[in-house]
Write an enzyme that holds these catalytic residues in place. Structure first.
Site, PDB file in Angstrom:
ATOM      1  N   ASP A 167       0.878  -1.168   0.000  1.00 27.45           N
ATOM      2  CA  ASP A 167       0.000   0.000   0.000  1.00 27.45           C
ATOM      3  C   ASP A 167       0.923   1.229   0.000  1.00 27.45           C
ATOM      4  OD1 ASP A 167      -2.035   1.798   0.059  1.00 27.45           O
ATOM      5  OD2 ASP A 167      -3.117   0.856   1.706  1.00 27.45           O
TER       6      ASP A 167
HETATM    7  C1  BGC Z   1      -4.863   3.437   0.088  1.00 25.84           C
HETATM    8  C2  BGC Z   1      -4.917   2.496  -1.107  1.00 25.84           C
HETATM    9  C3  BGC Z   1      -4.750   3.300  -2.361  1.00 25.84           C
HETATM   10  C4  BGC Z   1      -3.429   4.044  -2.296  1.00 25.84           C
HETATM   11  C5  BGC Z   1      -3.133   4.870  -3.527  1.00 25.84           C
HETATM   12  C6  BGC Z   1      -3.640   4.317   0.067  1.00 25.84           C
HETATM   13  O1  BGC Z   1      -3.730   5.320   1.034  1.00 25.84           O
HETATM   14  O2  BGC Z   1      -4.900   2.687   1.277  1.00 25.84           O
HETATM   15  O3  BGC Z   1      -6.125   1.804  -1.131  1.00 25.84           O
HETATM   16  O4  BGC Z   1      -4.823   2.463  -3.480  1.00 25.84           O
HETATM   17  O5  BGC Z   1      -3.459   4.924  -1.186  1.00 25.84           O
HETATM   18  O6  BGC Z   1      -3.940   5.988  -3.580  1.00 25.84           O
END
Ligand code: BGC
Length: 839
Positions: A226
């Site tokens: 993530d």
């Molecule tokens: C989220 C993800 C997301 C990523 C990119 C993170 O803060 O948990 O689900 O895909 O950011 O935006």
């Protein structure tokens, strides 16, 4: 690792440094390419209910699809497949080859900030819907990224929280949707979760990534972290995390990886394996991009076809929870010449939740507009805002919401300045900036720079104004060089601030409409924030409103409007500040005084209909006072039209709840264990309810504990079910249920056949029943169809933690037909022999 011949030969031609460079992204959305050596870069974008394309760019617009809980309510994976295909078309339109979705974490607790993005409290429903969504995407050449592996069920301290979860609960509930989707749809990528599971961060979790995912499930796709969720150099590499995102690298900087190699903490074989996976992934996506003709997808973005799909799916996902006395549908004939009070969030379109799943939609249709289009020539509509619902005061924007703003260049809009540490001269100045808020989400520009937002502000009205401010780092607000607000420390909720959703201090200032004020909002570089991804990123937000607006008696005005009308429709819910990534909901009660509003309006007008837009269950103390209630979720850019379709009967409601709606939060399965407790400064949460999540828990309580059970949903027509036959299918090691379903009402509609299975003798260690299959049967008035639903014997199994085996105990089991988890219509018993198998 077996690589394709091309990937293997490309890998061979790379230097160690080049291989290491592939192991982290290059930008917020981009992986690293080495074009001169034939390794392409890939663009990976959010996800899941629209294609964001960039982290923050107001110029980029996309289709906003219904969010996960809305899509799941349809209980029709074929619609999820089409959503996947259309999302792939959107990705192609934005030159992206990979979508960051679906989100398949479980709705563990109604206060979960990101529940709206994911599908259900039930792993089977989640897994089935996710599988088709993934297939739709990937059959169209775009990679899915199933996320967040695993157990990202809360936002409070999501990057550091340590979750204690039994292996049984992991296997039966939290890993299950991933397992189903991996076996049925083979997503090409997976995103690890931020949190720890049983003491280990998910990105560095050997058991999860090596043993379960790659080992037992034999999955061969790409594992990415993530965003900011890579927590170690060697452990994450060794555990199997292929890609650190976003880029440029924070953890996998070249010297750090070389150092780990030198110390023997990781090996060149591991680097080869991860880099090989990255090359294979990038080659595959580029090949698919070339192979799948965009015309095959049948649509371009923002096409009439996409719009009508979104509207139809949104309407089918709405759940008619209550309809006493047949007050709905509101047909043109029913409402001709009548006055309808439209109260609450009716002029806002609650299309999506907040955070990375927020979509800058091409357009959004509000219920107010949807109702006018549908019934405007029959009825008269009266409006009342009804309640102060906003969590944060709105920012001042350049469109004149509170007055005129002129930047340092003499043009409309703020000027935004970025300063290097300790320097007086800005190193970056941009004019025409839109509003008094700046989130560094996804941008590098404010990294290790302090920030100022400056403008000359002439207010619309004179009077005392309320203002609010929060910054990630220490922040100040000046009016004509007078310091009127000083936050002298880092934010108490930095992750919330990143999403412009942290708590804010309210203060007051008098502004005179005949004067112009120099407004200066300053925010320092945050240090020692405690979260690697936020370290050094400045961001700030200033909210604003007139005191007279904030203090107005909206409820009193709404009651007057309701009294003068024939019927009232109240639109309630959560806007993206109330339900968002980055923070869990504060309360089970609708904010801020919407519950009081409903009670007051319903007392003034007995024909009061509530349409609620949340991604989660909320308290409904007013339930007995209102004859009709629709759960509309966050249903995408067509939400207003779709709500009107269901209210008027243009679409017969067919959605069913993918989550239980309890009466009291105290009865929720995770109550007392959400969001956890601090031990030596670290948040720890115990998933003490084990496998008793959602209806698996409520089945053991008195029925009166729930307002509406899992699977509940009414229609404008009626269905009759024939006798269910359960046939054993030895060749498939399973069973097939068949039964006739007849539409005995006046209009076409969809019936949901729900099949559950459980032990005939109740055991405290096992859920009474679990969903093993479902089918949506759509029927014209008077029509009958035979539904058949297959499920496997394995669906009767539990995970035995002692033997580490999936286990069926010998005995009698029941197969149930239900119209919800709480309303069982038929039961057929079957005998099963003892069986076990390895995971
Ligand atoms: C989220 C993800 C997301 C990523 C990119 C993170 O803060 O948990 O689900 O895909 O950011 O935006």
């Amino acid at each position: 690792m077996v690589l394709s011949a091309t990937a293997a030969s490309l890998l061979k031609g790379l230097t160690l440094e080049e291989k290491i460079s592939l192991l982290a992204g290059a930008s917020f959305t981009g992986t690293t390419g080495i074009p001169e050596k034939g390794v392409p870069a890939i663009k990976a974008v959010d996800g899941p209910n629209g294609v964001r394309s960039a982290a923050t760019d107001e110029a980029i617009r996309s289709t906003c699809f219904p969010a996960g809980s809305s899509l799941a309510s349809i209980f029709d994976p074929a619609i999820a497949y089409r959503a996947g295909e259309l999302l792939a078309a959107e990705c192609r339109g934005k030159n992206a080859q990979c979508l960051l979705g679906p989100t398949v974490c479980i709705h563990r607790h109604p206060l979960g900030g990101r529940n709206f993005e994911s599908f259900s409290e039930d792993p089977l429903l989640t897994g089935k819907v996710a599988s088709q969504y993934i297939r739709g995407l990937q059959d169209s050449g775009v990679s899915a990224t199933i996320k967040h592996f695993v157990a990202n069920e809360q936002e409070t301290q999501r990057t550091t929280v340590d979750e204690t979860i039994s292996e049984r609960a992991l296997r039966e509930i939290y890993l299950k949707p991933f397992e189903i989707a991996i076996r049925e749809a083979d997503p090409w990528a997976l995103m690890t979760a931020y949190n720890h599971v049983n003491g280990e961060h998910c990105d560095s979790h050997n058991w999860l990534l090596q043993q379960v995912l790659r080992g037992e499930w034999g999955w061969k796709g790409l594992v990415m972290s993530d965003w900011g969720g890579t927590n170690s150099v060697a452990s994450a590499l060794n555990a199997g995390l292929d890609l650190e995102m976003p880029g440029p690298p924070r953890i996998r900087k070249l010297p750090a990886v070389l150092e780990a190699l030198k110390k023997g903490e990781t090996s060149e074989e591991v680097i080869d394996e991860r880099a090989g996976k990255m090359i294979e992934f990038a080659l595959k996506l580029k090949e698919m991009e070339a192979k799948v003709d965009p015309a095959r997808l049948g649509v371009s973005t923002d096409s009439p076809e996409t719009r009508s799909f979104v509207r139809d799916a949104a309407a089918r996902g709405m759940v008619l929870l209550k309809n006493e006395g047949g007050i709905l549908p509101l047909t043109k004939d029913n409402v001709r010449g009548k006055k309808i009070a439209v109260i609450g969030y009716s002029k806002d379109a609650l299309a999506h939740g907040g955070g990375s799943a927020a979509v800058n939609a091409y357009y959004k249709v509000s219920p107010w507009d949807g109702l006018h289009t549908a019934l405007g020539d029959s009825a008269e509509f009266l409006f009342a805002a009804g309640a102060h619902r906003e969590r944060l005061l709105p920012p001042i924007n350049k469109n004149g919401n509170f007055g005129k703003v002129i930047g340092l260049d003499g043009q409309v809009g703020f000027t935004r300045l970025l300063f290097e540490d300790g320097k007086d001269e800005p190193i970056n100045v941009s004019h025409g900036y839109t509003h008094s808020a700046y989130s560094p989400l996804g941008s590098q520009e404010s990294l290790w720079r302090s920030l100022e937002i400056v403008g000359d502000f002439t207010p619309l009205e004179s009077g005392s104004h309320y203002m609010t401010c929060s910054g990630i780092g220490p922040s100040r607000v000046y009016v004509n060089d007078e310091l009127i607000f000083n936050q002298d420390k880092n934010s108490t909720d930095p992750m919330g601030t990143l999403f412009l959703a942290a708590p804010e201090t309210v203060f007051q200032h008098y502004f005179d409409a005949s004067k112009t004020y120099r407004l200066r909002i300053c925010s320092d570089i945050p240090r020692k924030i405690g979260l690697e991804i936020l370290e050094g990123r400045s961001g700030v937000r200033v909210g604003f409103t007139l005191q007279s607006v904030r203090d107005a008696d909206l409820q009193g005005a709404a009651v007057k409007v309701a009294e003068s009308a024939d019927l009232a429709i109240i639109f309630t819910g959560h806007d993206p500040q109330w339900e968002t990534e980055g923070r869990d909901q504060d309360s089970f009660n609708l904010p801020r005084n919407q519950n009081e509003l409903i009670a007051a309006v319903a007392a003034a007008n007995k024909n009061t209909i509530v349409v609620n837009s949340t991604g989660v269950a909320v308290s409904m103390p007013w339930l007995d006072q209102v004859p009709a209630l629709i759960q509309a979720w966050f249903s995408g850019q067509e939400c207003g039209n779709a709500i009107a379709d269901v209210l008027t009967g243009a679409v017969t409601p067919e959605g069913c709840l993918p989550v239980t709606f309890p009466k009291r939060i105290e009865d929720a399965p995770a109550h007392g264990n959400f969001p956890g407790e601090y031990v030596d400064g670290q948040l720890k949460v115990n998933y003490a309810e084990g496998v008793f999540v959602g209806y698996r828990h409520f089945d053991r309580l008195d029925k009166s504990c729930v307002n509406f059970p899992f699977g509940h949903g009414l229609s404008y027509t009626k269905f009759e079910y024939g006798v269910m036959q359960v046939a054993e299918k030895p060749e498939q090691e399973g069973f097939e249920v068949t039964l006739d379903v007849k539409n005995v009402g006046e209009v076409a509609g969809g019936a949901l056949v729900q099949i559950y299975a459980g032990r005939t003798t109740v055991s405290p260690e096992h859920p009474i029943k679990t969903l093993v299959g479902f089918k949506k049967v759509r029927l014209q008035a008077g029509e009958t169809k035979t539904a058949s639903i297959s499920f496997s014997k394995r669906d009767f199994a539990y995970f035995n933690e002692e033997t580490k085996q999936w286990t069926i105990d010998e005995g009698d089991y029941a197969v149930y037909l239900g119209s919800s988890a709480a309303n069982i219509l038929q039961q057929v018993n079957v005998k099963l022999e003892a069986t076990t198998w390895k995971p």
